[in-house]
Enzyme design. Sequence first.
Site, short mmCIF file in Angstrom:
data_model
loop_
_atom_site.label_atom_id
_atom_site.label_comp_id
_atom_site.label_asym_id
_atom_site.label_seq_id
_atom_site.Cartn_x
_atom_site.Cartn_y
_atom_site.Cartn_z
N HIS A 155 -7.97 -15.99 6.19
CA HIS A 155 -7.14 -15.91 4.97
C HIS A 155 -7.28 -14.55 4.27
CE1 HIS A 155 -6.94 -20.36 5.30
NE2 HIS A 155 -8.22 -20.23 5.61
N SER A 276 2.28 13.43 2.24
CA SER A 276 3.43 13.11 1.40
C SER A 276 4.06 14.41 0.90
CB SER A 276 2.96 12.26 0.21
OG SER A 276 3.82 12.43 -0.89
N LYS A 282 -2.21 12.52 -0.48
CA LYS A 282 -1.93 11.42 0.46
C LYS A 282 -2.25 11.74 1.92
CE LYS A 282 -0.42 7.88 -0.23
NZ LYS A 282 0.94 7.41 -0.45
N GLU A 289 2.15 2.33 11.04
CA GLU A 289 3.29 1.69 10.35
C GLU A 289 4.53 1.71 11.24
OE1 GLU A 289 3.71 3.19 6.23
OE2 GLU A 289 1.66 3.86 6.48
#
Length: 455
Positions: A155, A276, A282, A289
């Site tokens: 979980h 970024s 970043k 992804e």
Amino acid sequence: MKLWGGRFQKSTDQLMEDFHSSISFDQRLYKYDITGSVAHAKMLAKVGVISVQDAEKIVAGLKEILADIEAGKVEFDVAAEDIHMNIEQLLIQRIGDVGKKLHTARSRNDQVALDIRMFMKDEINQVAELLKELHNTLLDVAEQNKETVMPGYTHLQRAQPVTLAHHLLAYVQMFERDSDRLKDCYKRTDVMPLGSGALAGTTFPLDRKFVASELGFSKVSENSMDAVSDRDFAVEFCAAASMIMMHLSRFCEEIILWSSAEFNFIELDDSYSTGSSIMPQKKNPDPAELIRGKTGRVYGDLTALLTVLKGLPMAYNKDMQEDKEALFDAVDTVKKCLMVFRPMVASMKVKKESMASAARGGFTNATDLADYLVQKDIPFRQAHEIVGKAVLYCIQQGKTLEEMSLEEYKELNSSIEEDVYKAISVEQCVNARKVEGAPAPEAVQQAIEAARKKQ
Ligand code: ARG
């Protein structure tokens, strides 16, 4: 003039010509188409349907075309529709009327089925090879992290301590099953359809086994209508590819979470991260992804193929030309993802201390404390209750189970002794799980050795 133009009085509408032409995408099958045609021509001569001299001219012409395509010298013709007729047209242009004999006892329907099967056999082998490399990399990283304790989750809540090696071996198992699925799919792809003609075979006495052996197929198809009308092997490949993508995607999801400041378990190498355009601080896990995102494409390819096939009456229908782009996309996507994923994992930095400290928080040793009480002859249900109380007490006091004093433990249950601290150290929690398939370093070592033998 179209190769099938005899019964037509008008030429094809321009829009229609573009619409039904598949040369823009099926040209990537050229090598298989030519190799298949060479075998077909040789066989036609072997059984006496064409002369040996004619076959030699055809084979020489086809080989020349192959060399020219490879050298980038051939421009395909949209009006010739697909790769099969483009090559046949080129052959006729080059060797004249003899070239018109090549298509004897053959249809584009069995020809395209052959080309796709040959293409798929090569691609399945390449995907299997990439999976094998990934398998080896995961085992190497696991080998270095047999003692790297980290929290195991259910979980997405910290559950029990495991090691990074054990966690990686879970994926090794998944990818092993994926390889098995590919091998299985290969068996059903490895069937030679030529000789099925348009749908009803041919009147010529073909030697299909000869063609199969020339082209490295282990079987010939057993029903001409089935052979030209099904693409279930391609669906199977897309299903296997979808499963690989699903496994990669789950793994990527974890890599994305682990690279966040909140987890701080790993850092991807600079060469597998991006920045970024506005936020200078970043460092984003883009490859992970993208792989997660591309999983949707491959599922889409599988769905597209299944949907193309679902309403088709026997035998060949032009709808089937729609199989190729989906199949090519699935092949290209799964290969690229595997190619990027492996070095991304191989080069990531594992933050062992951070993983271990996460394992020490979150009461991942609570089950072990209950097991300790069971050894003191307390029934498990009761032990569970006692430990639940201890956890609540710790939360209220802002401490961990290891930080409770012996007096506090004694108050909880008088049978608890000094040895409790050893029993609940996260290292001991891992080391004690020696059962087959569990995370203790020696069990993991055995699992690694067993996995190495499988490749
Ligand atoms: N380009 C077609 C395909 O990809 C080849 C077979 C066409 N056959 C036909 N009779 N139209 O499926």
